[in-house]
Design an enzyme around this catalytic site. Sequence first.
Site, PDB file in Angstrom:
ATOM      1  N   ALA A  62       0.855  -1.178   0.000  1.00  0.00           N
ATOM      2  CA  ALA A  62       0.000   0.000   0.000  1.00  0.00           C
ATOM      3  C   ALA A  62       0.897   1.235   0.000  1.00  0.00           C
ATOM      4  O   ALA A  62       2.064   1.166   0.395  1.00  0.00           O
ATOM      5  CB  ALA A  62      -0.871  -0.019   1.250  1.00  0.00           C
ATOM      6  N   GLY A 101       0.624  -5.094   0.752  1.00  0.00           N
ATOM      7  CA  GLY A 101      -0.460  -5.124  -0.227  1.00  0.00           C
ATOM      8  C   GLY A 101      -0.021  -5.745  -1.549  1.00  0.00           C
ATOM      9  O   GLY A 101      -0.860  -6.287  -2.288  1.00  0.00           O
ATOM     10  N   GLU A 104      -0.451  -9.254  -1.170  1.00  0.00           N
ATOM     11  CA  GLU A 104      -1.899  -9.505  -1.083  1.00  0.00           C
ATOM     12  C   GLU A 104      -2.540  -9.501  -2.477  1.00  0.00           C
ATOM     13  O   GLU A 104      -3.479 -10.249  -2.735  1.00  0.00           O
ATOM     14  CB  GLU A 104      -2.549  -8.475  -0.150  1.00  0.00           C
ATOM     15  N   GLU A 124       3.865  -5.470   7.319  1.00  0.00           N
ATOM     16  CA  GLU A 124       3.017  -4.471   7.988  1.00  0.00           C
ATOM     17  C   GLU A 124       3.319  -4.358   9.478  1.00  0.00           C
ATOM     18  O   GLU A 124       3.208  -3.290  10.073  1.00  0.00           O
ATOM     19  CB  GLU A 124       1.537  -4.821   7.784  1.00  0.00           C
TER      20      GLU A 124
HETATM   21  N1  3HC Z   1       4.541   3.474   0.149  1.00  0.00           N
HETATM   22  C1  3HC Z   1       4.975   4.684  -0.217  1.00  0.00           C
HETATM   23  N2  3HC Z   1       6.255   4.944  -0.566  1.00  0.00           N
HETATM   24  C2  3HC Z   1       7.103   3.915  -0.555  1.00  0.00           C
HETATM   25  C3  3HC Z   1       6.718   2.622  -0.184  1.00  0.00           C
HETATM   26  C4  3HC Z   1       5.357   2.420   0.167  1.00  0.00           C
HETATM   27  N3  3HC Z   1       4.890   1.208   0.498  1.00  0.00           N
HETATM   28  N4  3HC Z   1       7.788   1.814  -0.263  1.00  0.00           N
HETATM   29  C5  3HC Z   1       8.812   2.575  -0.669  1.00  0.00           C
HETATM   30  N5  3HC Z   1       8.398   3.845  -0.857  1.00  0.00           N
HETATM   31  C6  3HC Z   1       9.202   4.975  -1.358  1.00  0.00           C
HETATM   32  C7  3HC Z   1      10.237   5.435  -0.356  1.00  0.00           C
HETATM   33  O1  3HC Z   1       9.699   6.370   0.536  1.00  0.00           O
HETATM   34  C8  3HC Z   1      11.273   6.039  -1.260  1.00  0.00           C
HETATM   35  O2  3HC Z   1      10.793   7.302  -1.643  1.00  0.00           O
HETATM   36  P1  3HC Z   1      11.807   8.513  -1.910  1.00  0.00           P
HETATM   37  O3  3HC Z   1      12.724   8.034  -2.985  1.00  0.00           O
HETATM   38  O4  3HC Z   1      10.922   9.632  -2.268  1.00  0.00           O
HETATM   39  O5  3HC Z   1      12.515   8.691  -0.600  1.00  0.00           O
HETATM   40  C9  3HC Z   1      11.232   5.158  -2.493  1.00  0.00           C
HETATM   41  O6  3HC Z   1       9.956   4.508  -2.459  1.00  0.00           O
HETATM   42  C10 3HC Z   1      12.308   4.108  -2.558  1.00  0.00           C
HETATM   43  O7  3HC Z   1      12.323   3.385  -1.318  1.00  0.00           O
HETATM   44  P2  3HC Z   1      13.694   2.922  -0.612  1.00  0.00           P
HETATM   45  O8  3HC Z   1      14.611   4.066  -0.532  1.00  0.00           O
HETATM   46  O9  3HC Z   1      13.290   2.247   0.626  1.00  0.00           O
HETATM   47  O10 3HC Z   1      14.228   1.898  -1.715  1.00  0.00           O
HETATM   48  P3  3HC Z   1      14.935   0.504  -1.506  1.00  0.00           P
HETATM   49  O11 3HC Z   1      15.231   0.014  -2.855  1.00  0.00           O
HETATM   50  O12 3HC Z   1      16.015   0.613  -0.495  1.00  0.00           O
HETATM   51  O13 3HC Z   1      13.810  -0.445  -0.846  1.00  0.00           O
HETATM   52  C11 3HC Z   1      11.647  -1.454  -0.568  1.00  0.00           C
HETATM   53  C12 3HC Z   1      12.636  -0.751  -1.537  1.00  0.00           C
HETATM   54  C13 3HC Z   1      12.217  -2.809  -0.141  1.00  0.00           C
HETATM   55  C14 3HC Z   1      10.352  -1.661  -1.316  1.00  0.00           C
HETATM   56  C15 3HC Z   1      11.440  -0.589   0.689  1.00  0.00           C
HETATM   57  O14 3HC Z   1      11.116   0.718   0.267  1.00  0.00           O
HETATM   58  C16 3HC Z   1      10.355  -1.045   1.607  1.00  0.00           C
HETATM   59  O15 3HC Z   1      10.568  -1.912   2.410  1.00  0.00           O
HETATM   60  N6  3HC Z   1       9.162  -0.420   1.493  1.00  0.00           N
HETATM   61  C17 3HC Z   1       8.087  -0.607   2.425  1.00  0.00           C
HETATM   62  C18 3HC Z   1       7.381  -1.911   2.222  1.00  0.00           C
HETATM   63  C19 3HC Z   1       6.202  -2.012   3.165  1.00  0.00           C
HETATM   64  O16 3HC Z   1       6.287  -1.786   4.355  1.00  0.00           O
HETATM   65  N7  3HC Z   1       5.057  -2.392   2.594  1.00  0.00           N
HETATM   66  C20 3HC Z   1       3.874  -2.581   3.357  1.00  0.00           C
HETATM   67  C21 3HC Z   1       3.059  -1.343   3.331  1.00  0.00           C
HETATM   68  S1  3HC Z   1       1.650  -1.451   4.357  1.00  0.00           S
HETATM   69  C22 3HC Z   1       0.543  -2.316   3.442  1.00  0.00           C
HETATM   70  O17 3HC Z   1       0.835  -2.775   2.378  1.00  0.00           O
HETATM   71  C23 3HC Z   1      -0.824  -2.440   4.040  1.00  0.00           C
HETATM   72  C24 3HC Z   1      -1.667  -3.451   3.307  1.00  0.00           C
HETATM   73  O18 3HC Z   1      -1.667  -4.656   3.994  1.00  0.00           O
HETATM   74  C25 3HC Z   1      -3.093  -2.963   3.165  1.00  0.00           C
END
Ligand code: 3HC
Length: 691
Positions: A62, A101, A104, A124
């Site tokens: 997400a 997500g 998912e 999450e």
């Molecule tokens: N939402 C919004 N922005 C995100 C994002 C997300 N889920 N994941 C990454 N980004 C953005 C970062 O903020 C960053 O933005 P910026 O360049 O403007 O600073 C850019 O994407 C690149 O991210 P990283 O610098 O972290 O890049 P890496 O290559 O080092 O890592 C990644 C990539 C492994 C995908 C890492 O970003 C990550 O772990 N992201 C979060 C994943 C996460 O927690 N997902 C779950 C979200 S909650 C959810 O899905 C709820 C659902 O169940 C309904």
Amino acid sequence: MPTVTLARHGEVAVATLDNPPVNALSATLRGDLAAAVVQAMADPAVTALVIAARGKAFIAGADISEFGKPPVAPLLPEVLESVENAGKPVVAAIEGVALGGGLEVALACHGRVASPAAKLGLPEIKLGLIPGAGGTQRLPRLIGAAAAFPMMLSGEPIPAQKALALGLIDRLVESDAVGAAVALARELAARGAPAKTGGRTDRLTAADREAFEALAKEALAKSGEMPNVPALVEAVRGAFTLTLAEGLARERALFVALVADERSKALRYAFFAEREAAKVPGIDDSVKPRPIARAAVIGAGTMGGGIAMCFANAGIPVTLIETSQQQIDKGHARVRDTYGFSVKRGSMSEEARERRMALITPAVGLAAAAEADIVIEAAFEEMGVKREIFGALDRIAKPGAILASNTSYLDLAEIAAATSRPADVLGMHFFSPANVMKLLEIVRPAGVAADVVATAIALGRRLGKVPVVVGNGFGFVGNRMLEARTRAAERLLVAGALPHEVDAALTGFGFKMGPFAMSDLAGNDIGWRSRKARGKSAAVADALCERGWFGQKTGRGYYRYPGGARTGERDPEVEALIAEVSASKGVSRRSFTAEEILARLLDPMVNEGARILEEGVATRAGDIDTVWLNGYNWPAWRGGPMHWAESVGLDVIVRRLERQARESGDASLEPAPLLRRLAAEGKGFFAVRAI
Ligand code: 3HC
């Protein structure tokens, strides 16, 4: 530009997601994906659909930045329901990460194909949440709750190979995941109506339930402050006790409540603060890092050995240098032993240890640093020693080599001035234990070249660290604020609190250890030596050290450690000594509540943080929080000291500091001008980025 494009591979439609940088499921992407599903299903010439993605991620989950804002339709659960009930088979082609997500989405599909580099996870939990778009229902139905629950509890992604073994994906293909997904989609279409993951119950056996309940009990016992662990247990249990529709509804309700929780907000803030810290003024993409193929570390003590391990862990050859054979043998053996703990625990194989040890070359004498692209000095913390080493390195190191110091307090400009190449000198401050702690403070003295800073940042990431670039001032960011806390803790003792009360207030807040237990562990003599060198004093701490009570290593410090115990006991002699110090200063001791103690410990840190911002030693308040979260075990769900200060209210902190300054007569407790100004204007630290 649409974020999803539909193409045709014969009678199979392929929807390709393209929402850089990581295909987060923003409202636009959700809308475009939903429309693509409708279009493909409505087309009589299409028999099946593949969902693929461009870029380094399949889908990173997400869009975290949308949480807490008013929801925009279509919501992800609705989109995924339309995928699961599409009527024609839908297959996910996973290259890169499928997280949250993103996984998912794949779970709602009827088949999953992945490439070997793919990683799949539900992280999450790390954001204080639980999966909110079917993960807690569809994953247990697909692979069993006993396998699904640990994935959701740890949040750690698993490699594609493991996903295949668990039955999470159907096929693992070396190349052309999209082509393989098209082939699978065709096969499924030939078989007729697709089987829905959400409709399965065969994995949810009595034995699976029993195994899940045992894991859940263990997790609940350890969940501490986090409300998402009980929520996760409740949601996953629903897979056994509820219909799919009911289970999804319960999961959603739990998820929505967690999104509004302050602890999740703090963790989400920390996620973005860490990424913002990577953006450094004056260092953009046009500044190219220098190549680093080989490193040298000077000093094979605990710190130097730990730094060498960071290089070896990242596959970079490193020379570990000492002044004598005996010293290097000892340091080298310590590294082997440290890896040995991991081997014993089962987290590292014997071969992996040998591979890493083979990357570390022990050597005697600085001449061994001649081939290194970067040299990191981790020798004794004394300016004279450092200048001598850097002077020698100037003659030995190859042109263009980066010369870094791991100093935790000293002036980098003065160290750089011992060389004829100050533009190549900067600080790389690791935190103990260096092979474990994530923080890397990169200290940027005035004369350092931009590409040297860029190299340190890129290298930090390669080493798996969280790099934060800070200015060159005493103690930089972390230790300068730690010192403010240490002074505050001493002041509390003199005013009437006892060591165990101060420590309990901090552990009650969420730290693993209080300041006195910590000091006893590290050795009280470290601070004593540093104070003496700077002509400073701390009556209680100095009195302990004068008696040789250095902490755990001498069996007593602020606490007693009978028989080498790791946890200290209250020491009546120390408590009497503290009372004597108070009396000698004419202080009539009084008692403090845990809340008062916390305020007196943490407000001065925030005050110092405000000065650090004013002076430009940190670029933003978020950088300070990133330092404290990754280097000092600040409880993650409290978001760091500056975030915490805002949750308390800057005006409240100003008033409390003013009172403390008045009562103690200590001018350092007067609120910093920035803190005062922001409080008066009703603003927060985060409205004044890049001061
Ligand atoms: N939402 C919004 N922005 C995100 C994002 C997300 N889920 N994941 C990454 N980004 C953005 C970062 O903020 C960053 O933005 P910026 O360049 O403007 O600073 C850019 O994407 C690149 O991210 P990283 O610098 O972290 O890049 P890496 O290559 O080092 O890592 C990644 C990539 C492994 C995908 C890492 O970003 C990550 O772990 N992201 C979060 C994943 C996460 O927690 N997902 C779950 C979200 S909650 C959810 O899905 C709820 C659902 O169940 C309904």
